[in-house]
Design a protein around this motif. Structure first.
Motif, PDB file in Angstrom:
ATOM      1  N   GLU A   1      -5.261  -2.991  -6.532  1.00 56.65           N
ATOM      2  CA  GLU A   1      -6.537  -3.019  -5.681  1.00 56.65           C
ATOM      3  C   GLU A   1      -7.243  -1.920  -6.079  1.00 56.65           C
ATOM      4  O   GLU A   1      -6.751  -0.578  -5.845  1.00 56.65           O
ATOM      5  CB  GLU A   1      -6.397  -3.185  -4.165  1.00 56.65           C
ATOM      6  CG  GLU A   1      -7.452  -3.394  -3.469  1.00 56.65           C
ATOM      7  CD  GLU A   1      -7.292  -3.574  -2.001  1.00 56.65           C
ATOM      8  OE1 GLU A   1      -7.315  -4.822  -1.483  1.00 56.65           O
ATOM      9  OE2 GLU A   1      -7.057  -2.334  -1.341  1.00 56.65           O
ATOM     10  N   TYR A   2      -8.461  -1.770  -6.581  1.00 55.58           N
ATOM     11  CA  TYR A   2      -9.251  -0.837  -6.656  1.00 55.58           C
ATOM     12  C   TYR A   2     -10.640  -1.242  -6.335  1.00 55.58           C
ATOM     13  O   TYR A   2     -11.519  -1.908  -6.938  1.00 55.58           O
ATOM     14  CB  TYR A   2      -9.440  -0.426  -8.215  1.00 55.58           C
ATOM     15  CG  TYR A   2      -9.901   0.825  -8.436  1.00 55.58           C
ATOM     16  CD1 TYR A   2      -9.662   1.873  -7.774  1.00 55.58           C
ATOM     17  CD2 TYR A   2     -10.627   1.266  -9.578  1.00 55.58           C
ATOM     18  CE1 TYR A   2     -10.210   3.353  -8.028  1.00 55.58           C
ATOM     19  CE2 TYR A   2     -11.348   2.385  -9.892  1.00 55.58           C
ATOM     20  CZ  TYR A   2     -10.954   3.408  -9.047  1.00 55.58           C
ATOM     21  OH  TYR A   2     -11.439   4.677  -9.206  1.00 55.58           O
ATOM     22  N   ARG A   3     -10.923  -1.222  -4.906  1.00 56.74           N
ATOM     23  CA  ARG A   3     -12.207  -1.485  -4.204  1.00 56.74           C
ATOM     24  C   ARG A   3     -13.376  -1.051  -4.745  1.00 56.74           C
ATOM     25  O   ARG A   3     -14.393  -1.661  -4.831  1.00 56.74           O
ATOM     26  CB  ARG A   3     -12.018  -1.192  -2.695  1.00 56.74           C
ATOM     27  CG  ARG A   3     -10.866  -1.899  -1.902  1.00 56.74           C
ATOM     28  CD  ARG A   3     -10.836  -1.791  -0.464  1.00 56.74           C
ATOM     29  NE  ARG A   3     -10.921  -0.371  -0.159  1.00 56.74           N
ATOM     30  CZ  ARG A   3      -9.711   0.598  -0.041  1.00 56.74           C
ATOM     31  NH1 ARG A   3      -8.629   0.055  -0.415  1.00 56.74           N
ATOM     32  NH2 ARG A   3      -9.812   1.883   0.129  1.00 56.74           N
ATOM     33  N   ARG A   4     -13.296   0.054  -5.466  1.00 54.28           N
ATOM     34  CA  ARG A   4     -14.439   0.840  -5.984  1.00 54.28           C
ATOM     35  C   ARG A   4     -15.264  -0.123  -7.035  1.00 54.28           C
ATOM     36  O   ARG A   4     -16.322  -0.039  -7.239  1.00 54.28           O
ATOM     37  CB  ARG A   4     -13.932   2.138  -6.456  1.00 54.28           C
ATOM     38  CG  ARG A   4     -15.111   2.980  -6.997  1.00 54.28           C
ATOM     39  CD  ARG A   4     -14.779   4.409  -7.419  1.00 54.28           C
ATOM     40  NE  ARG A   4     -15.667   5.193  -8.132  1.00 54.28           N
ATOM     41  CZ  ARG A   4     -15.489   6.266  -8.412  1.00 54.28           C
ATOM     42  NH1 ARG A   4     -14.243   6.850  -8.457  1.00 54.28           N
ATOM     43  NH2 ARG A   4     -16.448   7.049  -8.856  1.00 54.28           N
TER      44      ARG A   4
ATOM     45  N   GLN B   1       0.756  -1.043  -0.103  1.00 56.18           N
ATOM     46  CA  GLN B   1       0.006   0.164  -0.051  1.00 56.18           C
ATOM     47  C   GLN B   1       1.068   1.179  -0.069  1.00 56.18           C
ATOM     48  O   GLN B   1       1.592   1.338   1.067  1.00 56.18           O
ATOM     49  CB  GLN B   1      -0.868   0.046   1.237  1.00 56.18           C
ATOM     50  CG  GLN B   1      -1.933   1.097   1.236  1.00 56.18           C
ATOM     51  CD  GLN B   1      -2.822   0.963   2.360  1.00 56.18           C
ATOM     52  OE1 GLN B   1      -2.641   0.713   3.402  1.00 56.18           O
ATOM     53  NE2 GLN B   1      -4.206   1.668   2.049  1.00 56.18           N
ATOM     54  N   PHE B   2       0.849   2.147  -1.084  1.00 50.32           N
ATOM     55  CA  PHE B   2       1.616   3.332  -1.233  1.00 50.32           C
ATOM     56  C   PHE B   2       0.990   4.358  -0.766  1.00 50.32           C
ATOM     57  O   PHE B   2       1.478   5.356  -0.350  1.00 50.32           O
ATOM     58  CB  PHE B   2       2.116   3.363  -2.638  1.00 50.32           C
ATOM     59  CG  PHE B   2       2.824   2.232  -3.180  1.00 50.32           C
ATOM     60  CD1 PHE B   2       4.202   2.129  -3.064  1.00 50.32           C
ATOM     61  CD2 PHE B   2       2.343   1.523  -4.083  1.00 50.32           C
ATOM     62  CE1 PHE B   2       5.158   1.375  -3.408  1.00 50.32           C
ATOM     63  CE2 PHE B   2       3.078   0.260  -4.608  1.00 50.32           C
ATOM     64  CZ  PHE B   2       4.340   0.453  -4.305  1.00 50.32           C
ATOM     65  N   ALA B   3      -0.351   4.277  -0.628  1.00 47.82           N
ATOM     66  CA  ALA B   3      -1.110   5.502   0.081  1.00 47.82           C
ATOM     67  C   ALA B   3      -2.298   4.942   0.728  1.00 47.82           C
ATOM     68  O   ALA B   3      -2.880   3.919   0.159  1.00 47.82           O
ATOM     69  CB  ALA B   3      -1.317   6.654  -0.923  1.00 47.82           C
ATOM     70  N   PRO B   4      -3.002   5.740   1.554  1.00 46.92           N
ATOM     71  CA  PRO B   4      -4.212   5.111   2.166  1.00 46.92           C
ATOM     72  C   PRO B   4      -5.470   5.073   1.174  1.00 46.92           C
ATOM     73  O   PRO B   4      -6.334   4.260   1.421  1.00 46.92           O
ATOM     74  CB  PRO B   4      -4.394   5.939   3.369  1.00 46.92           C
ATOM     75  CG  PRO B   4      -3.822   7.242   3.000  1.00 46.92           C
ATOM     76  CD  PRO B   4      -2.648   7.064   2.286  1.00 46.92           C
ATOM     77  N   GLN B   5      -5.310   5.825   0.091  1.00 49.47           N
ATOM     78  CA  GLN B   5      -6.801   5.902  -0.682  1.00 49.47           C
ATOM     79  C   GLN B   5      -6.738   4.766  -1.543  1.00 49.47           C
ATOM     80  O   GLN B   5      -5.842   4.018  -1.736  1.00 49.47           O
ATOM     81  CB  GLN B   5      -6.650   7.248  -1.533  1.00 49.47           C
ATOM     82  CG  GLN B   5      -5.859   7.309  -2.669  1.00 49.47           C
ATOM     83  CD  GLN B   5      -4.386   7.752  -2.342  1.00 49.47           C
ATOM     84  OE1 GLN B   5      -4.133   8.043  -1.199  1.00 49.47           O
ATOM     85  NE2 GLN B   5      -3.731   8.316  -3.418  1.00 49.47           N
ATOM     86  N   ASP B   6      -8.034   4.542  -1.971  1.00 48.80           N
ATOM     87  CA  ASP B   6      -8.449   3.498  -3.005  1.00 48.80           C
ATOM     88  C   ASP B   6      -7.625   3.549  -4.188  1.00 48.80           C
ATOM     89  O   ASP B   6      -7.345   4.500  -4.708  1.00 48.80           O
ATOM     90  CB  ASP B   6      -9.901   3.536  -3.381  1.00 48.80           C
ATOM     91  CG  ASP B   6     -10.166   2.164  -3.838  1.00 48.80           C
ATOM     92  OD1 ASP B   6      -9.707   1.208  -3.752  1.00 48.80           O
ATOM     93  OD2 ASP B   6     -11.429   2.255  -4.610  1.00 48.80           O
TER      94      ASP B   6
END
Length: 146
Positions: free
Chosen positions: A125-128, A101-106
């Motif tokens: 990973e693109y949870r959206r 994980q490089f940043a907290p955003q999706d």
């Protein structure tokens, strides 16, 4: 004019080895495997849920130039759950890096793997996408533009 990217020719040195790798370890569906013209075999595989396929080709001369096996990098697959994808892919025997994980955003978590020739892939990973599949987003956009 609409255009859709549907097939990417992927340079490999051994079509059968690559077919087995993408089918068995990555989980792509084999759409086509056959001689499409004399001396030209194409194996087309599609990631589950994707509108774009890869084509492994033997015997085809590409008019714009012939890419070399192991020279493609930056191809990207998207999943809705990196941890679940990691577990499934490693269970299939794929040598894939652990999710980073490089940043907290999706959209900021990635994993990486290479095929037997060294072509490089990222898995994002693109949870959206669990609630907004790309095909639906694009259809909605097209409907708004008319």
């Amino acid at each position: 004019m609409d255009m859709s990217l549907e097939v990417v020719l992927l340079p490999v040195s051994d079509v059968d080895r690559a077919k087995e790798f993408y089918r068995d370890k990555v989980g792509f569906h084999v759409d086509l495997d056959g001689e499409v013209m004399p001396g030209v075999r194409i194996v087309q595989l599609t990631p589950p849920g994707s509108g774009c396929s890869i084509a492994l080709v033997d015997g085809l001369e590409v008019p714009t130039g012939t890419p070399q096996p192991g020279t493609y990098h930056g191809m990207q697959l998207c999943v809705t759950d990196a941890k679940a994808a990691y577990e499934e892919l490693t269970a299939r025997g794929l040598d894939v890096s652990e999710p980073q994980q490089f940043a907290p955003q999706d959209g900021a978590t990635f994993m990486y793997f290479q095929d037997p020739d060294g072509n490089g892939w990222a898995i994002q990973e693109y949870r959206r996408r669990a609630t907004e599949p790309l095909h639906k987003v694009l259809a909605d956009l097209a409907g708004r533009q008319q």
